[in-house]
Design an enzyme around this catalytic site. Sequence first.
Site: not given
Length: 510
Positions: A252, A355
């Site tokens: 991220e 995820e």
Amino acid sequence: MREINMRRYLLLVILWICEATTSSPCIHRDFGNGGTVCVCNATYCDTNPEVAVPEIGKFVQYTSSKDGLRLSVTQGAFTDKSDKADQIIEVNPQTTYQSIYGFGGAFTDAAGINIKTLSPGAQENLLRSYFTKEGSNYNLGRLPIGGCDFSTRKYTYDDVANDLRLEHFNLAEEDLVYKIPFMQKALKMNPELNFLAAAWSAPPWMKTNNDYTGFGFLRKEFYQLYADYHMKFLDVYKSYGLEMWAISTGNEPSNGIIPLNGFNSLGWTPNQMGKWIAENLGPTLRNTEHNKTKILALDDQRFSLPWYVNLVFANKVAKDYTDGIAIHWYWDSLPAWVVDRMHIDHPEKFIIMTEASVGDKPWNFKKVVLGSWKRGEQYIEDIIENLEHWVTGWVDWNLALDEKGGPNWKKNFVDSAIIIKADNDEFYKQPMYYAIAHFSKFIPRNSLRIDTTKSSKYIKTVGFRTPDNNSVLVLYNTRSKKRSVSIRDPERGNIYLSLPPKSIHTIVYK
Ligand SMILES: *[C@@H]1O[C@H](CO)[C@@H](O)[C@H](O)[C@H]1NC(C)=O
Ligand SMILES: *[C@@H]1O[C@H](CO)[C@@H](O)[C@H](O)[C@H]1NC(C)=O
Ligand SMILES: *[C@@H]1O[C@H](CO)[C@@H](O)[C@H](O)[C@H]1NC(C)=O
């Protein structure tokens, strides 16, 4: 007459014996959250062995439901009648889309810390639940390179400032105690298990802000050193028999640019990510013995699709080195056409969801909601939607957490498919566990998605052809009412099913 009854009786006895010796039922527990968990301990855990695919003309069906079915098995036969149904689902096995790589979860420090609180027997049952054919047969495992928020402290593999030769590079105790032993056991249970790894933060001294968290980027002078850091990680994990199928450009990157979450991160602008892949990570990786390890770019939310990746791939060399694009689920309320767009723009790069977890939103006051069917349903709908839009794999977040949804040093607690109750030496398999299993158990690697009637509001549908040429259909009735469907496969005939309220079905036939 008598003989027929006798035969029926014998058949029942045989079926009963088979059932008793091959599968163990779920021990339900209801915490009053709209659904149940299945309770496992050191000596008992529900198992669901795969049933042989019946001869042509028949099918096997696995069902889980809000009402308490868990991978319950029935068989049926095709007909040539076209019964009236609430919905018709056409299957076109000759039209195929993406190849599926797999399903799995993550070996975080938090997962290992929790699993280790269990007795050896319960640990074994937990790992078997995920990594054997009697369980969900996961073939993917993700792991953080160093610490992440689901650790009890902040660390990387080299926290000694200005260690320009990485002489102090070292695995943490967490790797040795909470990750590696469980990864090794899981790999033994399923030799097809592949690992994918991602760093959350670079060592702070390599970053513009000299911290694990916050607004910070890799300093230009450390681009090569950070690639070397990744090679050292690959070397040392390999020495434990754990090779990485893929590494990503880092978890991220948006968190290092807009640091709202406050956990470990490293920001990349698209231009920087392209440069690092093209000039450092790509050439370094391809010149080592890890040259088969894939490079995944992005590892971030749908909001980055496709514009961010297009900017990374504006660097043609970076694009050539990159094998696939990793995406996360937290912004999957954004429309799925952005994923289609990604595929259309770069059809040769596979897309994989790396995820997912429920309970992350600020308005989720209860992070862990034991037994919630609603949360299982969120997983089911998201997996189907992703698979309908070119995604090749779906990886859950922490394999196991405690009843608070931790540990997590930033208190960024979330829910998990398995929750551990250490005091009782028990663990709870949540509806989310069965949601993933309805796919992971039945869709082996290299299955091709086949064309089916698209998901509707009431019935979600997705279909596959396995490498053994079996057809696998997954259907979900989103309604709180029964709904009938008529499945039509031009090569096999029709299947008429009445789907109970809020139920998921995996149907397998030759
Ligand atoms: C483990 O679970 C089984 C099945 O629910 C139960 O019969 C047994 O008593 C449990 N063992 C312990 C130690 O609680
Ligand atoms: C790629 O890796 C294999 C073994 O993993 C090795 O034999 C080969 O020499 C490597 N290629 C390069 C260019 O390093
Ligand atoms: C599956 O079917 C294709 C043709 O449709 C055939 O070429 C292939 O050998 C079959 N595979 C198996 C494992 O039966």
